[in-house]
Write a protein that holds these residues in place. Sequence first.
Motif, PDB file in Angstrom:
ATOM      1  N   ALA A  16       2.808 103.979  46.911  1.00  0.00           N
ATOM      2  CA  ALA A  16       3.632 102.797  46.648  1.00  0.00           C
ATOM      3  C   ALA A  16       4.230 102.879  45.251  1.00  0.00           C
ATOM      4  O   ALA A  16       3.676 103.491  44.357  1.00  0.00           O
ATOM      5  N   GLN A  17       5.385 102.250  45.088  1.00  0.00           N
ATOM      6  CA  GLN A  17       6.034 102.258  43.773  1.00  0.00           C
ATOM      7  C   GLN A  17       5.258 101.368  42.811  1.00  0.00           C
ATOM      8  O   GLN A  17       4.690 100.355  43.209  1.00  0.00           O
ATOM      9  N   VAL A  28      -9.533  99.271  57.212  1.00  0.00           N
ATOM     10  CA  VAL A  28      -9.022  98.217  56.325  1.00  0.00           C
ATOM     11  C   VAL A  28      -7.873  98.762  55.477  1.00  0.00           C
ATOM     12  O   VAL A  28      -7.986  99.825  54.886  1.00  0.00           O
ATOM     13  N   PRO A  29      -6.758  98.051  55.432  1.00  0.00           N
ATOM     14  CA  PRO A  29      -5.620  98.490  54.618  1.00  0.00           C
ATOM     15  C   PRO A  29      -5.965  98.478  53.132  1.00  0.00           C
ATOM     16  O   PRO A  29      -6.679  97.587  52.669  1.00  0.00           O
ATOM     17  N   TYR A  83      -1.951 102.355  52.701  1.00  0.00           N
ATOM     18  CA  TYR A  83      -2.954 103.222  53.332  1.00  0.00           C
ATOM     19  C   TYR A  83      -4.009 102.388  54.042  1.00  0.00           C
ATOM     20  O   TYR A  83      -4.035 101.168  53.947  1.00  0.00           O
ATOM     21  N   ARG A  84      -4.894 103.099  54.769  1.00  0.00           N
ATOM     22  CA  ARG A  84      -6.135 102.491  55.219  1.00  0.00           C
ATOM     23  C   ARG A  84      -7.242 103.354  54.646  1.00  0.00           C
ATOM     24  O   ARG A  84      -7.015 104.526  54.333  1.00  0.00           O
ATOM     25  N   LEU A  85      -8.436 102.783  54.532  1.00  0.00           N
ATOM     26  CA  LEU A  85      -9.501 103.512  53.825  1.00  0.00           C
ATOM     27  C   LEU A  85      -9.699 104.914  54.394  1.00  0.00           C
ATOM     28  O   LEU A  85      -9.941 105.869  53.669  1.00  0.00           O
ATOM     29  N   ILE A  86      -9.583 105.059  55.710  1.00  0.00           N
ATOM     30  CA  ILE A  86      -9.821 106.356  56.357  1.00  0.00           C
ATOM     31  C   ILE A  86      -8.852 107.436  55.862  1.00  0.00           C
ATOM     32  O   ILE A  86      -9.164 108.625  55.890  1.00  0.00           O
ATOM     33  N   LYS A 129      -0.200 107.045  58.255  1.00  0.00           N
ATOM     34  CA  LYS A 129       0.709 106.923  59.392  1.00  0.00           C
ATOM     35  C   LYS A 129       2.084 106.506  58.887  1.00  0.00           C
ATOM     36  O   LYS A 129       2.199 105.558  58.107  1.00  0.00           O
ATOM     37  N   ILE A 130       3.081 107.194  59.335  1.00  0.00           N
ATOM     38  CA  ILE A 130       4.426 106.944  58.837  1.00  0.00           C
ATOM     39  C   ILE A 130       5.065 105.764  59.535  1.00  0.00           C
ATOM     40  O   ILE A 130       4.985 105.603  60.747  1.00  0.00           O
TER      41      ILE A 130
END
Lengths: 387, 367
Positions: free
Chosen positions: A284-285, B29-30, B35-38, B270-271
């Motif tokens: 993230a920025q 969890v985000p 991201y997510r922790l994974i 994940k994009i």
Amino acid sequence: MKKKEMVAMLLAGGQGKRLKGLTKSLAKPAVYFGGTYRIIDFPLSNCSNSGIDTVGVLTQYEPLVLHSYIGVGGDWDLNRKNGGVFVLPPHERENGSSWYLGTADAIYRNLKFVDQFDPEHVLILSGDHIYKMDYNAMLRYHKQHDADCTISVIDVPLEEASRFGILNTDEDLRIYEFEEKPARPKSTLASMGVYIFKWEVLRKHLLTDGENESSSHDFGKDIIPLMLEDGNSLYAYPFKGYWRDVGTVTSLWEANMDLLSDEPPLNLNDPNWRIFTRNPNAPAQYVAPGARVSSCIINEGCTVYGEVKHSVLFYGVEVGEGSVITDSVIMPKVKIGKNVRIHKAIISENTVIEDYMEIGVERENEDEILLIDNRNKKRKSAAAKSI
Amino acid sequence: MKELMGVINLDHELDKLNELTYFRCGAAVPFASRYRLIDFVLSNMMRAELESVGLFVRRKYRSLMDHLGDGKSWDMNRKHGGLFILPPDWNDPTDTSLGDLQHFHNNLDFFKRAAAPYIVFSGSQHINNADLQDVFRYHLEKGADVTMVYKRVEQLQPEHDLCLRVEVDETGTVTNMHHEKDYPNVYLDIFIMEKKLFLEQVEYCIAHGESFFFRDAIQKHRQKFNIAAYEYTGYHAVINSLESYYKNSLDLLKQENYYGLFKENPVQTKIKYEAPTRYLDSAEVSNSLVANGCIIAGTVENSIIFRGVQVRKGAKITNSVIMQKCVIEENAVIENVIMDKDVHLSKERILVGDSKRPFVIAKSSKI
């Protein structure tokens, strides 16, 4: 190959000389736009969103970046078992070899490619424009009119019409004449370079044109007049919405600036019509304490310590403390030091701008867009210091 | 290097993040705006070019599986090997295994089919970017049975209380393991061992009615093995409670943490095809992390903003974590809040939590 109703052919071989340094080692469709995209993302995403799953991309000039960028097309959901994206550079043939001589010639040399899918219609696109368009709606119109060719048009102001290819039509939008950049335009319907042809009809004309050595093998100049002469039915498809040619440094800059108003004319956030692109997967920025960001577009991976106003930042750009950037487009991974001032410029990829440098401030010609090109460092610093 | 395979074991991780883990496991969890922790453990495993990675998860794995897909984002959609998501499914009528041994016993084929002779195990609660190939080289060099990764934490925090500690002698050998709260060598829940030894120990543990592989096979019998300790010195955060989640999220705003976590090693996730973030004329943003797809017209300070968030004019967000696709309407005020995905906050609303105990808003609420 499985039969397809319509196959798209995307002309992506152009050099785009008027983009100057930006296309020095890059085909025009691969030029960056809008903080994260390349121009070709727009026609490719339009295809994907319109449900067109077979796209031939015709490349010629400096194709390396473009080829690796397109890859197998997964980013646009075009990595399909039947169809998908195909990169089609010029190739050697039994009776000799040459480059693609014109837009029509590029398709002519790939007749076999199109024939494999036995399509009813062929969609011809170019990689020069920024717009969102449902090609499927255009196909419906094309079929409704039982047209041999449908050309998408946009209404332009009369005073600008002489910069475009203008289509003169009847009241029911049937085309009777095509004029390339007319001095005295009779209509304001400009061709957007988006065509749908009945493949059978186009194929016949391509064969005729291919034999004609005096032809320039161009859709606008040769194929369309040939079809009109032949009594084919050609219709104009009026497109409403944002459409921009980004063929020059100035128009590219302007199109970027169009994105910065509070209600931009081109919505890039529509979940129903996403513009797909290759994602650099950057963090993230980070906008630091004391930084200021307003009326701007900033991509992931940027770190902003200075001020960014009315500008577009691509991914991985660093803006140092005390620097002020206004009315500019900063391409990927540009490192901007501290107390730099940049105004009304396009800074190309990977350029390093050292502390205290001033670019585009207090210059004679306010209208000109400065292009700072990383590939010629000497020129860069000379330009920067002299201004 | 295809001598190493990976196991991400989530079975022993407790979901103590309140509303954030009611419907998802901790690993999903985000975190950190996008991201997510994974993602952190998966990215570490991706960089180490492991032959295959097995993911053992028992509960609440819908959102995790949705996130992981076929593993493409981590380059793990391979013809041979790649990512194997292995939810509980055990039908062996003679099976008497318990705890995480159930996973291992019922997925013996996964281990046996892989050619890699060594396995690296990791959980998801310790965010780090350890170089697992370097750990593996160290493991071979030391000729150890087991190599554990630890970090010497100078300033211990409440979230470290539950972490296992390792005592290490000057040769880098583990001499003791315990839970003494003041001891600085925090075990990162990452270890490497030979597959053959692992499978023997699984069998031994099941025969003896044990239930948790690391604790019962390694920790309990540490004298039986030559256990090496690998010291990791990079970015490290433990996320095992709501408080630690909140604190470590906002700590990413410190330069050393942001650069420590992201600078050298790209973290994959994940994009999403979001447009870059757009700041309107009225935007005022400082000391914040912002992901793509946001439209920001209001004020954001000391906060973590996820993808696709909209902050309307006059709204003010301070010291908060705002997850994906939240909409904060005009003149709303948010302070010390963790807002889960898809929350819609109406105009003029005021939500204020405590700086130590943030206010959590559950997913998809309309307020």
